[in-house]
Design a protein around this motif. Sequence first.
Motif, PDB file in Angstrom:
ATOM      1  N   GLY A  39      29.968  85.250  13.362  1.00 50.23           N
ATOM      2  CA  GLY A  39      29.021  86.204  12.809  1.00 50.23           C
ATOM      3  C   GLY A  39      28.961  86.262  11.299  1.00 50.23           C
ATOM      4  O   GLY A  39      28.194  87.063  10.739  1.00 50.23           O
ATOM      5  N   VAL A  40      29.744  85.430  10.595  1.00 43.34           N
ATOM      6  CA  VAL A  40      29.790  85.531   9.136  1.00 43.34           C
ATOM      7  C   VAL A  40      28.439  85.211   8.520  1.00 43.34           C
ATOM      8  O   VAL A  40      27.914  85.961   7.689  1.00 43.34           O
ATOM      9  CB  VAL A  40      30.880  84.612   8.556  1.00 43.34           C
ATOM     10  N   GLY A  41      27.856  84.071   8.906  1.00 43.42           N
ATOM     11  CA  GLY A  41      26.568  83.704   8.351  1.00 43.42           C
ATOM     12  C   GLY A  41      25.508  84.741   8.655  1.00 43.42           C
ATOM     13  O   GLY A  41      24.707  85.110   7.790  1.00 43.42           O
ATOM     14  N   ALA A  42      25.504  85.229   9.901  1.00 45.67           N
ATOM     15  CA  ALA A  42      24.508  86.228  10.279  1.00 45.67           C
ATOM     16  C   ALA A  42      24.647  87.487   9.441  1.00 45.67           C
ATOM     17  O   ALA A  42      23.646  88.083   9.010  1.00 45.67           O
ATOM     18  CB  ALA A  42      24.639  86.563  11.764  1.00 45.67           C
ATOM     19  N   ARG A  43      25.883  87.901   9.174  1.00 45.39           N
ATOM     20  CA  ARG A  43      26.086  89.108   8.365  1.00 45.39           C
ATOM     21  C   ARG A  43      25.617  88.890   6.931  1.00 45.39           C
ATOM     22  O   ARG A  43      25.003  89.763   6.324  1.00 45.39           O
ATOM     23  CB  ARG A  43      27.574  89.503   8.381  1.00 45.39           C
ATOM     24  N   MET A  44      25.904  87.699   6.394  1.00 46.82           N
ATOM     25  CA  MET A  44      25.427  87.379   5.040  1.00 46.82           C
ATOM     26  C   MET A  44      23.904  87.432   4.962  1.00 46.82           C
ATOM     27  O   MET A  44      23.322  88.060   4.076  1.00 46.82           O
ATOM     28  CB  MET A  44      25.905  85.983   4.630  1.00 46.82           C
ATOM     29  N   PHE A  45      23.266  86.739   5.903  1.00 46.57           N
ATOM     30  CA  PHE A  45      21.802  86.638   5.854  1.00 46.57           C
ATOM     31  C   PHE A  45      21.139  87.993   6.083  1.00 46.57           C
ATOM     32  O   PHE A  45      20.099  88.289   5.503  1.00 46.57           O
ATOM     33  CB  PHE A  45      21.322  85.613   6.877  1.00 46.57           C
ATOM     34  N   LYS A  46      21.744  88.833   6.925  1.00 49.08           N
ATOM     35  CA  LYS A  46      21.199  90.170   7.146  1.00 49.08           C
ATOM     36  C   LYS A  46      21.272  90.995   5.864  1.00 49.08           C
ATOM     37  O   LYS A  46      20.293  91.664   5.488  1.00 49.08           O
ATOM     38  CB  LYS A  46      21.974  90.877   8.257  1.00 49.08           C
ATOM     39  N   ALA A  47      22.432  90.940   5.189  1.00 47.80           N
ATOM     40  CA  ALA A  47      22.592  91.726   3.960  1.00 47.80           C
ATOM     41  C   ALA A  47      21.593  91.288   2.896  1.00 47.80           C
ATOM     42  O   ALA A  47      20.973  92.126   2.216  1.00 47.80           O
ATOM     43  CB  ALA A  47      24.019  91.583   3.438  1.00 47.80           C
ATOM     44  N   LEU A  48      21.407  89.989   2.739  1.00 44.64           N
ATOM     45  CA  LEU A  48      20.469  89.492   1.735  1.00 44.64           C
ATOM     46  C   LEU A  48      19.030  89.804   2.130  1.00 44.64           C
ATOM     47  O   LEU A  48      18.201  90.144   1.276  1.00 44.64           O
ATOM     48  CB  LEU A  48      20.666  87.987   1.547  1.00 44.64           C
ATOM     49  N   SER A  49      18.720  89.720   3.413  1.00 48.19           N
ATOM     50  CA  SER A  49      17.375  90.043   3.882  1.00 48.19           C
ATOM     51  C   SER A  49      17.029  91.494   3.597  1.00 48.19           C
ATOM     52  O   SER A  49      15.937  91.815   3.107  1.00 48.19           O
ATOM     53  CB  SER A  49      17.268  89.760   5.377  1.00 48.19           C
ATOM     54  N   GLU A  50      17.974  92.386   3.910  1.00 48.41           N
ATOM     55  CA  GLU A  50      17.720  93.808   3.690  1.00 48.41           C
ATOM     56  C   GLU A  50      17.581  94.144   2.214  1.00 48.41           C
ATOM     57  O   GLU A  50      16.934  95.136   1.858  1.00 48.41           O
ATOM     58  CB  GLU A  50      18.843  94.634   4.327  1.00 48.41           C
ATOM     59  N   ALA A  51      18.167  93.299   1.346  1.00 47.35           N
ATOM     60  CA  ALA A  51      18.020  93.492  -0.098  1.00 47.35           C
ATOM     61  C   ALA A  51      16.784  92.781  -0.641  1.00 47.35           C
ATOM     62  O   ALA A  51      16.550  92.780  -1.860  1.00 47.35           O
ATOM     63  CB  ALA A  51      19.272  92.991  -0.817  1.00 47.35           C
ATOM     64  N   GLY A  52      16.001  92.175   0.263  1.00 49.89           N
ATOM     65  CA  GLY A  52      14.785  91.484  -0.163  1.00 49.89           C
ATOM     66  C   GLY A  52      15.041  90.194  -0.921  1.00 49.89           C
ATOM     67  O   GLY A  52      14.234  89.788  -1.760  1.00 49.89           O
ATOM     68  N   ILE A  53      16.158  89.504  -0.601  1.00 51.21           N
ATOM     69  CA  ILE A  53      16.553  88.304  -1.335  1.00 51.21           C
ATOM     70  C   ILE A  53      16.387  87.077  -0.436  1.00 51.21           C
ATOM     71  O   ILE A  53      16.926  87.038   0.674  1.00 51.21           O
ATOM     72  CB  ILE A  53      18.012  88.411  -1.816  1.00 51.21           C
ATOM     73  N   ASN A  54      15.653  86.097  -0.921  1.00 48.61           N
ATOM     74  CA  ASN A  54      15.421  84.868  -0.162  1.00 48.61           C
ATOM     75  C   ASN A  54      16.535  83.867  -0.422  1.00 48.61           C
ATOM     76  O   ASN A  54      16.999  83.704  -1.553  1.00 48.61           O
ATOM     77  CB  ASN A  54      14.076  84.255  -0.551  1.00 48.61           C
ATOM     78  N   VAL A  55      16.979  83.176   0.644  1.00 47.33           N
ATOM     79  CA  VAL A  55      17.994  82.128   0.533  1.00 47.33           C
ATOM     80  C   VAL A  55      17.284  80.799   0.312  1.00 47.33           C
ATOM     81  O   VAL A  55      16.415  80.409   1.089  1.00 47.33           O
ATOM     82  CB  VAL A  55      18.854  82.069   1.808  1.00 47.33           C
ATOM     83  N   GLU A  56      17.656  80.104  -0.762  1.00 49.05           N
ATOM     84  CA  GLU A  56      16.988  78.854  -1.116  1.00 49.05           C
ATOM     85  C   GLU A  56      17.754  77.616  -0.668  1.00 49.05           C
ATOM     86  O   GLU A  56      17.155  76.594  -0.332  1.00 49.05           O
ATOM     87  CB  GLU A  56      16.764  78.799  -2.637  1.00 49.05           C
ATOM     88  N   MET A  57      19.085  77.664  -0.710  1.00 48.31           N
ATOM     89  CA  MET A  57      19.928  76.559  -0.272  1.00 48.31           C
ATOM     90  C   MET A  57      21.198  77.132   0.334  1.00 48.31           C
ATOM     91  O   MET A  57      21.597  78.255   0.003  1.00 48.31           O
ATOM     92  CB  MET A  57      20.316  75.638  -1.447  1.00 48.31           C
ATOM     93  N   ILE A  58      21.843  76.333   1.189  1.00 48.64           N
ATOM     94  CA  ILE A  58      23.086  76.756   1.843  1.00 48.64           C
ATOM     95  C   ILE A  58      24.009  75.566   1.956  1.00 48.64           C
ATOM     96  O   ILE A  58      23.556  74.447   2.188  1.00 48.64           O
ATOM     97  CB  ILE A  58      22.830  77.264   3.282  1.00 48.64           C
ATOM     98  N   ASN A  59      25.310  75.788   1.800  1.00 48.51           N
ATOM     99  CA  ASN A  59      26.283  74.861   2.380  1.00 48.51           C
ATOM    100  C   ASN A  59      27.520  75.622   2.807  1.00 48.51           C
ATOM    101  O   ASN A  59      27.775  76.743   2.367  1.00 48.51           O
ATOM    102  CB  ASN A  59      26.591  73.654   1.482  1.00 48.51           C
ATOM    103  N   THR A  60      28.275  75.030   3.734  1.00 48.84           N
ATOM    104  CA  THR A  60      29.336  75.754   4.425  1.00 48.84           C
ATOM    105  C   THR A  60      30.599  74.918   4.494  1.00 48.84           C
ATOM    106  O   THR A  60      30.569  73.690   4.408  1.00 48.84           O
ATOM    107  CB  THR A  60      28.912  76.107   5.864  1.00 48.84           C
TER     108      THR A  60
END
Length: 592
Positions: free
Chosen positions: A541-562
């Motif tokens: 759930g780590v990625g999902a929690r990150m993406f949810k927090a950024l989404s709710e802050a109105g922030i778009n993710v441009e690139m990812i690596n893990t």
Amino acid sequence: MSLIVQKFGGTSVATSEKIMGAARKAIRAQQQGHQVVMVVSAMGKQTDVLVDLARQITEQPPAREMDMLLSTGEQVSVALMAMAIHALGGQAVSLTGGQIGIKTDSSHTKARIQSISSERMRKHLDDGHIVIAAGFQGVDDDYNITTLGRGGSDTTAVALAAVLRADSCEIYTDVDGVFTTDPRIVPSARKMERVSHDEMLELASLGAGVMHSRSIEFGKKFDVPIHVRNSASFSDEPGSIIGNLPESSDRAVSGCALTKNEARISLTGVPDKPGTMHRIFSRLATVNIAVDMIVQNIGAAGVADIAFTVLETDLPAALKTVGEAARELGGEVSHDANLSKVSVVGLGMATQTGVADRMFRALADARVNIQAISTSQIKISALVERAQGMEALRAVHDEFELEKPPQSRASFGDGATKVERPSPVDVVSRLQRMEDLTIDDIRLDQTQGRITISQLPDSPGIAAEIFEAVAAESLLVDMIVQGAGRDGLANLSFTVPRDAVLQAVGVAMDAADRLGCGPVSSDATIAILSVFGVGIRTHVGVGARMFKALSEAGINVEMINTSEVRVNVVVAADKGEAGLKALRTAFADVMG
């Protein structure tokens, strides 16, 4: 008195003769002045036999009853081991996971440890007994027997070593130690004297079968030194030590690995806006699918392409889940199940240039085409056709001359035998819910810029040519992300220090002209948000929690690596501070 935990795997206790041999090792350690805890797996292929018996009864056995069944394999082993020690004149007591006090959650067949009581073990040890613990098992709050899943006995051993503050944890297996890669594929692979927890975490997650990644997570989290040794050896040969230091202080790459059965899922034409990543990966987390390489490159015309890999066994469930998300978001779903992932790992990558170009050139010379690239601070992974996987592994092992011992060794000092351990009070507090996610740090990096080359030909040698040109300019590259674009063309992005962006753009444009691709775009003022922790990939759930927090802050993710210990996302520069605040709030309950 010092305390040692000794773990014996299934092949090490497969026969009565091997059980007697393991018993002698434990007695010898006790005679040398150590208190000894043994963790024992089921004999040989006994677990497979039990699984087959269950399948003869029903194709879908209840998970709870499978745990009840599979736990008996270890119970047979510990009882026989106790008998062996008594027969040799020693004193021993065998204990199941429940008798020890290993408490887990209720996720049958893949439970996580929440706490371990040491009181009963301490009493038996102080009375002069060798404690023989059944690996792989525990009980939940309702006293149902649970099992820990693949590698569970390794996890039990390192967890007990953490709880008991053992001086070391010895893992006895049928190999001599940790090798630079799989010696069954690369005969020249060399046994390493030492490997760091961080390096071993990456190697274990990539398919290095000598240790399971969850056990290494415990080793890193609780500073447990782990000795991997051959159970057939009667000498004191230490094998390989997994600890807080690498083998070499100046070698960029320490090992490489091949994950054979990878599958890639691609979503093309999804909205390039906040919330897209969350809607995809929250669904995957709900069905407990661990995602490996996540490749999202820079979007264009309001849409983006996203690709990620899963184990091939998880592909059907992942496709069903992603298909549901795609119907909501728009876009198309495709997949390829015939892939493998070759990776190089080393702490030295964080400070040394030229690793990427050497790896990509080695693959190009072997005529291996790279289908995707993802990097972390200490790892570079390339997705290749499965038929070329073994050849790719041999090529990178040869390129970095891993068969040769390093010319210089890390300065060990007292760390060769001891590491600085947490205080008793700190250990007790950290042992509550032992396997819960712990985030060590969340950081914002505003020192880098991004370069993207679009419409790269899908053929061997492209990445090598680009990064050889980058290395020739002595540019330090951090993130590299290559994903399949549309119409068989690829997009490649990488980051460099901001003051080197213009220089890197020039290099990229020259390469694009030679290769007949492009255009080249750049952004000198990106923000990189990083979440650091142990076992990030196994906590789905780590990625999902990150993406949810950024989404709710109105922030778009441009690139990812893990990676195993870090997730990086690139966002717009003016969103960096807001993103940092959002992530710290989202993970406040699990910050270490």
